[in-house]
Design a protein around this motif. Structure first.
Motif, PDB file in Angstrom:
ATOM      1  N   TRP A 191      47.010  36.630  73.453  1.00 16.44           N
ATOM      2  CA  TRP A 191      46.804  36.011  72.209  1.00 16.44           C
ATOM      3  C   TRP A 191      46.333  37.475  71.115  1.00 16.44           C
ATOM      4  N   GLN A 192      45.424  38.000  71.655  1.00 14.25           N
ATOM      5  CA  GLN A 192      45.031  39.285  71.151  1.00 14.25           C
ATOM      6  C   GLN A 192      45.992  40.478  70.951  1.00 14.25           C
ATOM      7  N   VAL A 193      46.864  40.428  71.880  1.00 10.84           N
ATOM      8  CA  VAL A 193      47.844  41.638  72.083  1.00 10.84           C
ATOM      9  C   VAL A 193      48.990  40.806  70.991  1.00 10.84           C
ATOM     10  N   ARG A 194      49.202  39.677  71.113  1.00 11.27           N
ATOM     11  CA  ARG A 194      50.400  39.181  70.086  1.00 11.27           C
ATOM     12  C   ARG A 194      50.107  39.296  68.771  1.00 11.27           C
ATOM     13  N   LYS A 195      48.619  38.945  68.487  1.00  7.14           N
ATOM     14  CA  LYS A 195      48.357  39.390  67.110  1.00  7.14           C
ATOM     15  C   LYS A 195      48.681  40.910  66.599  1.00  7.14           C
ATOM     16  N   VAL A 196      48.249  41.577  67.412  1.00  5.69           N
ATOM     17  CA  VAL A 196      48.352  43.263  67.158  1.00  5.69           C
ATOM     18  C   VAL A 196      49.902  43.345  67.131  1.00  5.69           C
ATOM     19  N   ARG A 197      50.774  42.961  67.979  1.00  4.47           N
ATOM     20  CA  ARG A 197      51.931  43.072  68.110  1.00  4.47           C
ATOM     21  C   ARG A 197      52.783  42.731  66.591  1.00  4.47           C
ATOM     22  N   ASP A 198      52.225  41.602  66.198  1.00  3.45           N
ATOM     23  CA  ASP A 198      52.786  40.874  64.861  1.00  3.45           C
ATOM     24  C   ASP A 198      52.161  41.819  63.634  1.00  3.45           C
ATOM     25  N   GLY A 199      51.340  42.605  63.859  1.00  4.53           N
ATOM     26  CA  GLY A 199      51.039  43.555  62.434  1.00  4.53           C
ATOM     27  C   GLY A 199      49.578  43.303  62.105  1.00  4.53           C
ATOM     28  N   LEU A 200      48.642  42.548  62.812  1.00  2.00           N
ATOM     29  CA  LEU A 200      47.249  42.416  62.322  1.00  2.00           C
ATOM     30  C   LEU A 200      46.517  43.536  63.245  1.00  2.00           C
ATOM     31  N   PRO A 201      45.796  44.191  62.200  1.00  2.88           N
ATOM     32  CA  PRO A 201      45.080  45.573  63.204  1.00  2.88           C
ATOM     33  C   PRO A 201      43.718  44.998  63.671  1.00  2.88           C
ATOM     34  N   ASN A 202      43.846  45.605  65.008  1.00  8.94           N
ATOM     35  CA  ASN A 202      42.487  45.340  65.968  1.00  8.94           C
ATOM     36  C   ASN A 202      42.209  46.577  66.582  1.00  8.94           C
ATOM     37  N   PRO A 203      41.260  47.226  66.456  1.00  2.46           N
ATOM     38  CA  PRO A 203      41.059  48.535  67.059  1.00  2.46           C
ATOM     39  C   PRO A 203      40.741  48.292  68.575  1.00  2.46           C
ATOM     40  N   ALA A 204      40.371  47.388  69.112  1.00  3.09           N
ATOM     41  CA  ALA A 204      39.855  47.101  70.315  1.00  3.09           C
ATOM     42  C   ALA A 204      41.251  46.987  71.382  1.00  3.09           C
ATOM     43  N   ILE A 205      42.262  46.665  70.570  1.00  2.12           N
ATOM     44  CA  ILE A 205      43.752  46.486  71.342  1.00  2.12           C
ATOM     45  C   ILE A 205      44.435  47.728  71.426  1.00  2.12           C
ATOM     46  N   THR A 206      44.447  48.725  72.332  1.00  2.21           N
ATOM     47  CA  THR A 206      45.002  50.003  72.567  1.00  2.21           C
ATOM     48  C   THR A 206      46.176  49.758  73.279  1.00  2.21           C
ATOM     49  N   PRO A 207      47.142  50.536  73.288  1.00  2.75           N
ATOM     50  CA  PRO A 207      48.535  50.321  73.985  1.00  2.75           C
ATOM     51  C   PRO A 207      48.179  50.071  75.494  1.00  2.75           C
ATOM     52  N   LEU A 208      47.148  50.943  75.844  1.00  2.86           N
ATOM     53  CA  LEU A 208      46.889  50.660  77.486  1.00  2.86           C
ATOM     54  C   LEU A 208      46.498  49.480  77.726  1.00  2.86           C
ATOM     55  N   ARG A 209      45.484  48.953  76.888  1.00  2.00           N
ATOM     56  CA  ARG A 209      45.056  47.346  77.138  1.00  2.00           C
ATOM     57  C   ARG A 209      46.114  46.416  77.039  1.00  2.00           C
ATOM     58  N   ALA A 210      47.103  46.568  76.100  1.00  3.15           N
ATOM     59  CA  ALA A 210      48.258  45.759  75.949  1.00  3.15           C
ATOM     60  C   ALA A 210      49.001  45.915  77.245  1.00  3.15           C
TER      61      ALA A 210
END
Length: 160
Positions: free
Chosen positions: A60-79
């Motif tokens: 869900w956290q990755v999905r929110k970042v994918r949809d444009g909401l910023p979250n510095p904790a979600i890096t491409p590696l974490r995704a």
């Protein structure tokens, strides 16, 4: 070139069916030697529920970042790690479904015995939980999928 689409449902079904057949053969062989089917532990069910819930939260956290909401904790590696964990969870869930269904099939001839019927129900509940783990993995995999960019045509190449 078509991008990799990830784990497919047919792969999960094939893994579950293969595990069911192999486990049924193994359990029947063990039963013919006098060994009984081991009881399902509640720890396995709790672990599968925990893993499925953790997958859904991370996805869900990755999905929110994918949809444009910023979250510095979600890096491409974490995704990427979340995606790989989701695929592993889906495959694990499907194989566990096969294992638990094989146990049910081995115990079914003795379903008229009350103690065996209780074990059949326990294995059935574990199979449903494993199925939910596989579904959670597939859902999170879809959440981690990138959408095509506007500047790409349907083949994935640039329009320039």
């Amino acid at each position: 070139m078509r991008p990799h689409s990830g784990i497919r449902a047919t792969t999960l079904v094939l893994a579950a069916v293969a595990m069911t057949v192999l486990a049924w053969l193994l359990l029947r062989w063990l039963a013919s030697g006098g060994s009984s089917v081991p009881d399902p532990g509640w720890v396995g069910g709790v672990a599968m529920v925990f893993l499925g819930a953790a997958l859904l939260v991370g996805g869900w956290q990755v999905r929110k970042v994918r949809d444009g909401l910023p979250n510095p904790a979600i890096t491409p590696l974490r995704a990427a790690r979340t995606l790989v964990l989701a695929q592993a969870g889906a495959l694990t869930g499907s194989v566990l479904v096969g294992w638990y269904v094989a146990n049910v099939l081995v115990l079914l001839p003795d379903a008229d015995v009350e103690s065996q019927l209780a074990r059949i129900w326990a294995f059935g509940v574990h199979a449903v939980i494993a199925l939910l783990l596989a579904v959670a993995g597939m859902v999170v995999q879809s959440w981690c999928r990138l959408r095509p960019r506007d500047d790409e045509d349907e083949n994935g190449s640039d329009r320039t």
